[in-house]
Design an enzyme around this catalytic site. Sequence first.
Site, short mmCIF file in Angstrom:
data_model
loop_
_atom_site.label_atom_id
_atom_site.label_comp_id
_atom_site.label_asym_id
_atom_site.label_seq_id
_atom_site.Cartn_x
_atom_site.Cartn_y
_atom_site.Cartn_z
CB CYS A 108 -0.90 0.03 1.24
SG CYS A 108 -2.12 -1.27 1.26
CD GLU A 151 -0.93 -6.42 -2.37
OE1 GLU A 151 -2.09 -6.47 -1.92
OE2 GLU A 151 0.09 -6.58 -1.67
#
Length: 538
Positions: free
Chosen positions: A394, A428
């Site tokens: 993140c 990601e």
Amino acid sequence: MADSSVEIVEGCRLPVLRKNQENEDEWPLAEILSVKDIPGRKLYYVHYIDFNKRLDEWVTPDRLDLKKLQFPKKEAKTPTKNGLPGSRPSSPEREVRKSLDLNVQSASAPSRGKTLPTPKRKAESVSLATQVTAAIPVPSLPSSAEASQASVYPAMRDSSFSIKSREEHEPLTSLSTNGTTRRLIPSQPGRKRKSCGGTDEIVKVFQNNNPRCSTVYLPPGEDSQDSSDGIPSAPRMTGSLVSDRSHDDIVTRMKNIDCIELGRHRLKPWYFSPYPQELTTLPILYLCEFCLKYLKSLKCLQRHLTKCNLRHPPGNEIYRKGTISFFEIDGRKNKTYSQNLCLLAKCFLDHKTLYYDTDPFLFYVMTEYDSKGFHIVGYFSKEKESTEDYNVACILTLPPYQRRGYGKLLIEFSYELSKVEGKTGTPEKPLSDLGLLSYRSYWSQTILEILMNLKSENGERPQITINEISEITSVKKEDVISTLQYLNLINYYKGQYILTLSEDIVEGHERAMQKRHLRIDSKCLHFTPKDWSKRGKW
């Protein structure tokens, strides 16, 4: 425009008055998510259709256009196994989730930290003749549409992208995880790359007067790792904040915090965050800007500050240049801080849902220093061991610091760590809309910087391989290719693929680099990578 005789219920759709970026009135279609009564009037929580959820808000009845009110449609009842009508309404989203659930059940249960493997599937190839000239026969290359998908989901499905000559020239260790091949690049600084030939992709640079051109040879039939539908076989269950596509609960679709006071800033959250229920009714939620502890009142915060000894994030300071510092925080050693950081981040990240097990993660917090301490600017989290070559889980720049170059600085720092580790990395997926814009911009500037600095040797056209670009930048090869395709640089010329850098692209890149004042200085980085596979349970 509201008519008191018409009852507006949850699920209704109608135009709602709002101001656009030019401060002009507009009436976009919106869905009523919730209705609440306050003394004297009603308030409606609306979601603007086809707008980002961060724009959702409570509106008064006078902003509703009841002339175009659409009531929710009655959903047909689905038959049960016995053929009798059931009470559960059907919906396309439920059918998709049902099919995903069936896929999950049919596959073996994944181990922690891994996703279920997706079936191998080659990317469809199309001709680039439309981009060059219709008369030139062109070997197959992934389409521009797939290029844009590859930039969003470059690691979602198995890839048949393999470079044989690279393996012949460099004995790189490869291992396969969920069908995805990883290249482990030696981590020695200043590693030498041998000259490449054979079928390896070669970048030649033509130094023409106008326009400047770089040429790339890409073998036909290569696939970039992308996903045509953008949906993996199963959601990842690892991550401090993991992918969330359900949006079933109406509560999680609504902002629950009105305002957060963090140091000298007051933040308006964009999305739902699972802070304790008793704090969601407060007009302001107070956070200690050093330990991120949440408190219910200013008096509680003042009392806490007399006891809190922190003036910087807990963890090791691994980078400092000027007023910018980075701190590395272990999610196992500093669990409370890590969880509080995730709660704060969730207020501004919609495509993720909170995952409280922070043990497998490292958090890199960027701060700005002044006489009062180190103030948090943004952060990114990273798995200690990633089976998919993720170097970011993140990433977030807090709103007061956005549009100031800090987002690219965070991205650049994540790749600087990958360079020290001797690996290539990728963020990601899925990326948020703002995250995707930042990564595309960073990849474009980084790759163009390399191509424009290539110099010819012995009067010949300078050459560079896609693998070499990947090794220099630590950007994963699939991201390099998808960025070249996104920029529409790839053309076909005299039997090979070339990259055409027009004057517009060169001038645009030079203007962008002049505005980019914040850069990472590798000399200021004091970081030693750890081999987490040998450290037991971290």
